[in-house]
Design a protein around this motif. Structure first.
Motif, PDB file in Angstrom:
ATOM      1  N   GLY A   1      21.360 -20.796  17.681  1.00 49.21           N
ATOM      2  CA  GLY A   1      19.973 -21.238  17.696  1.00 49.21           C
ATOM      3  C   GLY A   1      19.045 -20.068  17.959  1.00 49.21           C
ATOM      4  N   PRO A   2      17.733 -20.311  17.842  1.00 48.02           N
ATOM      5  CA  PRO A   2      16.781 -19.221  18.044  1.00 48.02           C
ATOM      6  C   PRO A   2      16.642 -18.836  19.518  1.00 48.02           C
ATOM      7  CG  PRO A   2      15.640 -21.241  17.400  1.00 48.02           C
ATOM      8  CD  PRO A   2      17.103 -21.541  17.399  1.00 48.02           C
ATOM      9  N   VAL A   3      16.417 -17.546  19.752  1.00 46.70           N
ATOM     10  CA  VAL A   3      16.083 -17.033  21.083  1.00 46.70           C
ATOM     11  C   VAL A   3      14.877 -16.121  20.924  1.00 46.70           C
ATOM     12  CG1 VAL A   3      18.405 -17.186  22.096  1.00 46.70           C
ATOM     13  CG2 VAL A   3      17.722 -15.089  20.920  1.00 46.70           C
ATOM     14  N   GLN A   4      14.023 -16.109  21.913  1.00 49.47           N
ATOM     15  CA  GLN A   4      12.822 -15.270  21.840  1.00 49.47           C
ATOM     16  C   GLN A   4      13.098 -13.943  22.525  1.00 49.47           C
ATOM     17  OE1 GLN A   4       9.929 -16.121  20.058  1.00 49.47           O
ATOM     18  NE2 GLN A   4       9.691 -13.916  20.336  1.00 49.47           N
ATOM     19  N   LYS A   5      13.064 -12.870  21.743  1.00 47.99           N
ATOM     20  CA  LYS A   5      13.187 -11.516  22.267  1.00 47.99           C
ATOM     21  C   LYS A   5      11.783 -10.922  22.319  1.00 47.99           C
ATOM     22  CE  LYS A   5      16.520  -8.931  21.241  1.00 47.99           C
ATOM     23  NZ  LYS A   5      17.141  -7.899  20.434  1.00 47.99           N
ATOM     24  N   PRO A   6      11.600  -9.836  23.063  1.00 47.59           N
ATOM     25  CA  PRO A   6      10.250  -9.250  23.132  1.00 47.59           C
ATOM     26  C   PRO A   6       9.690  -8.866  21.763  1.00 47.59           C
ATOM     27  CG  PRO A   6      11.663  -8.300  24.813  1.00 47.59           C
ATOM     28  CD  PRO A   6      12.547  -9.165  23.953  1.00 47.59           C
ATOM     29  N   GLU A   7      10.564  -8.394  20.860  1.00 49.15           N
ATOM     30  CA  GLU A   7      10.086  -7.864  19.585  1.00 49.15           C
ATOM     31  C   GLU A   7      10.182  -8.857  18.428  1.00 49.15           C
ATOM     32  OE1 GLU A   7      14.509  -7.023  19.466  1.00 49.15           O
ATOM     33  OE2 GLU A   7      12.971  -7.303  20.995  1.00 49.15           O
ATOM     34  N   LYS A   8      10.868 -10.003  18.637  1.00 49.88           N
ATOM     35  CA  LYS A   8      11.069 -10.925  17.510  1.00 49.88           C
ATOM     36  C   LYS A   8      11.658 -12.245  17.997  1.00 49.88           C
ATOM     37  CE  LYS A   8      15.772  -9.240  16.622  1.00 49.88           C
ATOM     38  NZ  LYS A   8      16.627  -8.427  15.764  1.00 49.88           N
ATOM     39  N   GLU A   9      11.565 -13.264  17.119  1.00 50.28           N
ATOM     40  CA  GLU A   9      12.347 -14.471  17.329  1.00 50.28           C
ATOM     41  C   GLU A   9      13.650 -14.251  16.580  1.00 50.28           C
ATOM     42  OE1 GLU A   9      12.148 -19.348  17.010  1.00 50.28           O
ATOM     43  OE2 GLU A   9      10.661 -18.152  15.937  1.00 50.28           O
ATOM     44  N   ALA A  10      14.762 -14.373  17.292  1.00 50.78           N
ATOM     45  CA  ALA A  10      16.064 -14.031  16.724  1.00 50.78           C
ATOM     46  C   ALA A  10      16.933 -15.273  16.587  1.00 50.78           C
ATOM     47  CB  ALA A  10      16.762 -13.011  17.624  1.00 50.78           C
ATOM     48  N   LEU A  11      17.840 -15.233  15.621  1.00 54.47           N
ATOM     49  CA  LEU A  11      18.817 -16.307  15.456  1.00 54.47           C
ATOM     50  C   LEU A  11      20.124 -15.843  16.106  1.00 54.47           C
ATOM     51  CD1 LEU A  11      19.520 -19.096  14.340  1.00 54.47           C
ATOM     52  CD2 LEU A  11      20.278 -17.953  12.240  1.00 54.47           C
TER      53      LEU A  11
ATOM     54  N   ARG B   1      36.615 -10.104  21.669  1.00 52.64           N
ATOM     55  CA  ARG B   1      36.986 -11.501  21.420  1.00 52.64           C
ATOM     56  C   ARG B   1      35.970 -12.210  20.531  1.00 52.64           C
ATOM     57  NH1 ARG B   1      38.773 -13.570  27.413  1.00 52.64           N
ATOM     58  NH2 ARG B   1      40.497 -12.121  27.697  1.00 52.64           N
ATOM     59  N   ARG B   2      34.702 -11.775  20.650  1.00 43.85           N
ATOM     60  CA  ARG B   2      33.631 -12.462  19.923  1.00 43.85           C
ATOM     61  C   ARG B   2      32.529 -11.445  19.645  1.00 43.85           C
ATOM     62  NH1 ARG B   2      30.331 -17.534  22.594  1.00 43.85           N
ATOM     63  NH2 ARG B   2      29.701 -15.923  24.057  1.00 43.85           N
ATOM     64  N   VAL B   3      31.981 -11.498  18.418  1.00 42.14           N
ATOM     65  CA  VAL B   3      30.858 -10.638  18.055  1.00 42.14           C
ATOM     66  C   VAL B   3      29.591 -11.484  18.110  1.00 42.14           C
ATOM     67  CG1 VAL B   3      29.844  -9.132  16.293  1.00 42.14           C
ATOM     68  CG2 VAL B   3      32.333  -9.170  16.631  1.00 42.14           C
ATOM     69  N   VAL B   4      28.548 -10.894  18.689  1.00 43.85           N
ATOM     70  CA  VAL B   4      27.267 -11.568  18.895  1.00 43.85           C
ATOM     71  C   VAL B   4      26.208 -10.820  18.096  1.00 43.85           C
ATOM     72  CG1 VAL B   4      25.600 -12.319  20.635  1.00 43.85           C
ATOM     73  CG2 VAL B   4      28.011 -12.074  21.265  1.00 43.85           C
ATOM     74  N   VAL B   5      25.382 -11.548  17.354  1.00 47.30           N
ATOM     75  CA  VAL B   5      24.273 -10.918  16.628  1.00 47.30           C
ATOM     76  C   VAL B   5      22.986 -11.675  16.902  1.00 47.30           C
ATOM     77  CG1 VAL B   5      25.666  -9.871  14.791  1.00 47.30           C
ATOM     78  CG2 VAL B   5      24.816 -12.206  14.510  1.00 47.30           C
ATOM     79  N   GLU B   6      21.874 -10.960  16.729  1.00 43.92           N
ATOM     80  CA  GLU B   6      20.557 -11.554  16.978  1.00 43.92           C
ATOM     81  C   GLU B   6      19.559 -11.069  15.931  1.00 43.92           C
ATOM     82  OE1 GLU B   6      18.865  -8.576  18.197  1.00 43.92           O
ATOM     83  OE2 GLU B   6      20.874  -7.758  18.265  1.00 43.92           O
TER      84      GLU B   6
ATOM     85  N   GLU C   1      19.892  -5.863  24.918  1.00 44.64           N
ATOM     86  CA  GLU C   1      19.431  -6.753  23.849  1.00 44.64           C
ATOM     87  C   GLU C   1      19.333  -8.229  24.228  1.00 44.64           C
ATOM     88  OE1 GLU C   1      18.283  -5.988  20.841  1.00 44.64           O
ATOM     89  OE2 GLU C   1      18.943  -3.945  20.524  1.00 44.64           O
ATOM     90  N   LEU C   2      20.381  -8.787  24.848  1.00 48.29           N
ATOM     91  CA  LEU C   2      20.431 -10.228  25.064  1.00 48.29           C
ATOM     92  C   LEU C   2      20.572 -10.618  26.531  1.00 48.29           C
ATOM     93  CD1 LEU C   2      22.650 -11.064  21.981  1.00 48.29           C
ATOM     94  CD2 LEU C   2      20.273 -11.767  22.323  1.00 48.29           C
ATOM     95  N   VAL C   3      20.304  -9.699  27.429  1.00 52.68           N
ATOM     96  CA  VAL C   3      20.439  -9.971  28.861  1.00 52.68           C
ATOM     97  C   VAL C   3      19.535 -11.152  29.238  1.00 52.68           C
ATOM     98  CG1 VAL C   3      20.159  -9.024  31.178  1.00 52.68           C
ATOM     99  CG2 VAL C   3      20.958  -7.553  29.324  1.00 52.68           C
ATOM    100  N   GLY C   4      20.140 -12.169  29.833  1.00 53.11           N
ATOM    101  CA  GLY C   4      19.389 -13.335  30.275  1.00 53.11           C
ATOM    102  C   GLY C   4      19.062 -14.345  29.193  1.00 53.11           C
ATOM    103  N   LEU C   5      19.440 -14.055  27.942  1.00 48.54           N
ATOM    104  CA  LEU C   5      19.115 -14.960  26.841  1.00 48.54           C
ATOM    105  C   LEU C   5      20.274 -15.879  26.456  1.00 48.54           C
ATOM    106  CD1 LEU C   5      17.004 -12.603  24.556  1.00 48.54           C
ATOM    107  CD2 LEU C   5      16.196 -14.351  26.148  1.00 48.54           C
TER     108      LEU C   5
END
Length: 194
Positions: free
Chosen positions: A164-174, A138-143, A91-95
């Protein structure tokens, strides 16, 4: 382990017992299909999925090393879907810069003709408490999708802070994070609550 045996449970003072059990891609596929294709699940991005598509997707998750799926129960009845994943692998590799103890999470509340006030908040609280019940978390991450304002409000209610926003292939995620301490401060609960 039996798929009916809960892995985690907690009692909400207003709404009763919530529990989480392993998802079975075969016996739960029909139930899941109704949930993920419902109009209220638009952000789940499976609106056009067939029953075999849903079965295949959850078989893939069941076989994955870094991804798990669970059925959430309310008073013993299936009521929500929960997914846990390793954001350094999926999901968030490299982001973002993943830290040890980071856990990714998705959740989906089943559609209902008789909504209960506070139900979705009780669900996300249960999901988070279950994740933090694992001492390695330790920490939960959501996008979530940047346009999914309802889930942003729910996330904030349990302690998430947007990065902040990150661009994923399928959507702009927060991209948002919630530490164990932030969750405990926001909810008054610890992951050990049962």
């Amino acid at each position: 382990m039996s798929t009916t045996e809960p892995l985690y449970s907690r009692t909400d003072a207003a709404l009763g017992t919530f529990a989480i059990r392993p998802l079975d891609p075969f016996s739960d596929a029909e139930l899941l299909h109704g949930w993920v294709t419902h109009p209220k699940a638009a952000f789940w991005m499976m609106q056009d999925a067939s029953l075999p598509d849903v079965e295949r997707e959850y078989m893939k998750i069941a076989a994955a090393e870094h991804h798990d799926a669970y059925i959430g129960l309310h008073e013993g009845r299936p009521a929500f879907l929960m997914e846990r994943y390793d954001p350094s692998e999926l999901e968030l590799v490299g982001l973002y810069d993943a830290l040890p103890g980071d856990v990714g999470m998705h959740f989906l509340v089943a559609p209902s003709d008789t909504p209960l006030h506070g139900f979705t908040r009780a669900v996300i609280t249960t999901v988070m408490a279950a994740l933090f019940a694992d001492p390695r978390t330790r920490r939960v991450v959501v996008e979530p999708d940047v346009n999914n304002t309802a889930v942003h409000a729910l996330n904030a209610a349990v302690g998430f802070v947007p990065e902040g926003p990150v661009q994923k292939p399928e959507k702009e995620a927060l991209l948002s994070f919630c530490t164990r301490e932030q969750f405990e401060t926001a909810t008054g609960l610890t992951g050990a609550t049962v």
